[in-house]
Design an enzyme around this catalytic site. Sequence first.
Site, PDB file in Angstrom:
ATOM      1  N   SER A  98       0.841  -1.194   0.000  1.00 27.98           N
ATOM      2  CA  SER A  98       0.000   0.000   0.000  1.00 27.98           C
ATOM      3  C   SER A  98       0.884   1.255   0.000  1.00 27.98           C
ATOM      4  O   SER A  98       1.739   1.399  -0.860  1.00 27.98           O
ATOM      5  CB  SER A  98      -0.969  -0.037   1.178  1.00 27.98           C
ATOM      6  N   HIS A 121      -7.134  -6.022  -1.108  1.00 25.81           N
ATOM      7  CA  HIS A 121      -5.963  -5.180  -0.894  1.00 25.81           C
ATOM      8  C   HIS A 121      -4.851  -5.947  -0.197  1.00 25.81           C
ATOM      9  O   HIS A 121      -5.070  -6.679   0.768  1.00 25.81           O
ATOM     10  CB  HIS A 121      -6.362  -3.971  -0.046  1.00 25.81           C
ATOM     11  N   ASP A 157      -8.960  -5.644  -5.615  1.00 29.21           N
ATOM     12  CA  ASP A 157      -8.570  -4.579  -4.697  1.00 29.21           C
ATOM     13  C   ASP A 157      -9.334  -3.321  -5.097  1.00 29.21           C
ATOM     14  O   ASP A 157      -9.000  -2.667  -6.092  1.00 29.21           O
ATOM     15  CB  ASP A 157      -7.060  -4.340  -4.790  1.00 29.21           C
TER      16      ASP A 157
END
Length: 616
Positions: free
Chosen positions: A221, A368, A337
Amino acid sequence: MIKNKIAFLCTFLFGVLTIVSAQKSEVLLENKSAPIFENGEAQVVPGFSDESAWITHDLWVETEFDTDGDGKKDRMHVSVTRPGQTETEGLKLPVIYISSPYFAGVASNLNEIFWDVRHELGESPKERLHPEVVRTGERPYISKSHIQTWVPRGYIVVHSSSPGTGLSQGSPTVGGDNESLAPKAVIDWLCGRAKGYTEPYGKEKVKAYWSTGKVGMTGTSYNGTIPLAAATTGVKGLEAIIPIAPNTSYYHYYRSNGLVRSPGGYLGEDIDVLYDFIHSGDESKRAHNNKVVRDTEMKNGMDRITGDYNDFWAGRDYLNDMEPMKAALLMAHGFNDWNVMPEHSYRIYKAVKDKGLPAQIYYHQNGHGGEPPLAMMNKWFTRYLHGVENGVEEDAKAWIVRENDDKQSPTPYKDYPNPQAADVTLYLGGGAPEKGGLSTEKKPNQGVETLVDNFSFSGETLAKAENTNHRLLYITPTLTKDIHLSGTPKISISVASNKAAANLSVWLVSMPWNDGKNVKITENIITRGWADPQNHSSITEGEPLVPGQFYNVTFNLMPDDQVIPKGQQIALMIFSSDREFTLLPHPGTELSVDLDVTTLTIPVVGGVEAFKSATE
């Protein structure tokens, strides 16, 4: 005679001592730890696995910028963990480096910190709450992630907090230049080109004499964005990166084709919200940082009114900064995601390939996060950090976890998208308010169909409805064979609104919709996309819609690689406000679609022949 005996005895003893000394030296050499490689991967070495012998220390690396306004160059807090042999035996090892804004904690996730999305399009939302982050820990605190994995395999692991977070100085900018230059400075220090200090404001220097000058980065991320940010500087010594679900453009994260759109699960989030969420740095510097970054640069640039692409967003789009990049790339992402959407990884993977740099991509079918299998990461770092010729550059370029497979067992493909995929153009047949058709045959005079916006109904509810005027649904015949989609679908839609502004949302779904506790993430939603019809001609300059006038709006849906099983149908759903992602104006806006000049293009492995074979 006695002298001769004494001489002989001395010579004999000297020889014995020499042999013993040599044997001891051999034993010492044998006992020295060094990286071990098997099947092209770094193995766990017993001598590196004793945690009690690991050396850990904190330091601060000086950067080339001052973003907190104190007149001093900002210093980044760095934490090092290395095998004891780097000290006792003078061993030098490569570095795996992770940087993050999250190491010292984040703000409370209260609804009031997000922007209110319930207002008319083009209106200014009411002011939101600005939270303060309470830093985690009273001593220098930084993550221990990756240490257990990589130190025993012959790597040094380095962590750093990004600017304006934790004990790193400066200000967060959420994609600004300092977030690229900060990890560059740390890498420069690891390679002997920048200054490190034992204290945040001290003068005692510290050097990375244990580093080989070969650095790899990874993270998930935001922590996966920073490796890409560092790589775009072209810094020497950064040999390879493995970003996992990275945000590669903050415009693509908070906007979509001119539309103000939230990341999935965080309705009302925007770039200034994320700034507040991570701003865990020195409390005495926060007022300055807030004024300069959040309340000036972000406030003047982010534009929640029009959603247009501008210089502010261009400066936070790493695709615009790719020219200096030299690092090898192993990209990882999930096709489902809906936070950091899969377009983020694909756009960078393609750019790196186009530059001729080593590149591979790993996709799974979940949401994710989700790093590649350890063996894949190990082989990548072994090749580019240790320099072991393990043939990784000859491996498959794309690794995709199929729908029913374990994430540790991806299927290799020549590339992504699948080279055997070809675009198939589908045409719409009327059927509102129930279901219309979707096929390769264009039928004339299908006319115009109209929907009425109402965010009260979720996308799932609209897809499952047998009859509703709040969406338009076009569906293929039941598949008699599996269809493999691989690539980026595209919609070209002729649309008119009865108002000057409207949301436009498109879902591609697998029907019939499956309900129940054991439904897999791949079973219903295939992919999605959103756009602002006001930006039909330009992503940088939207214009108010003339009510009743038709505009051609063309945009991509999110990339995908999915097998739609026989017995299902592929459906195109067109609606307006998406309660999971868009602003939510008062219900009642009407959108009309001209079916005769609207098309959906999907990438099918086997092309038109494969599609027709499965639907006729």
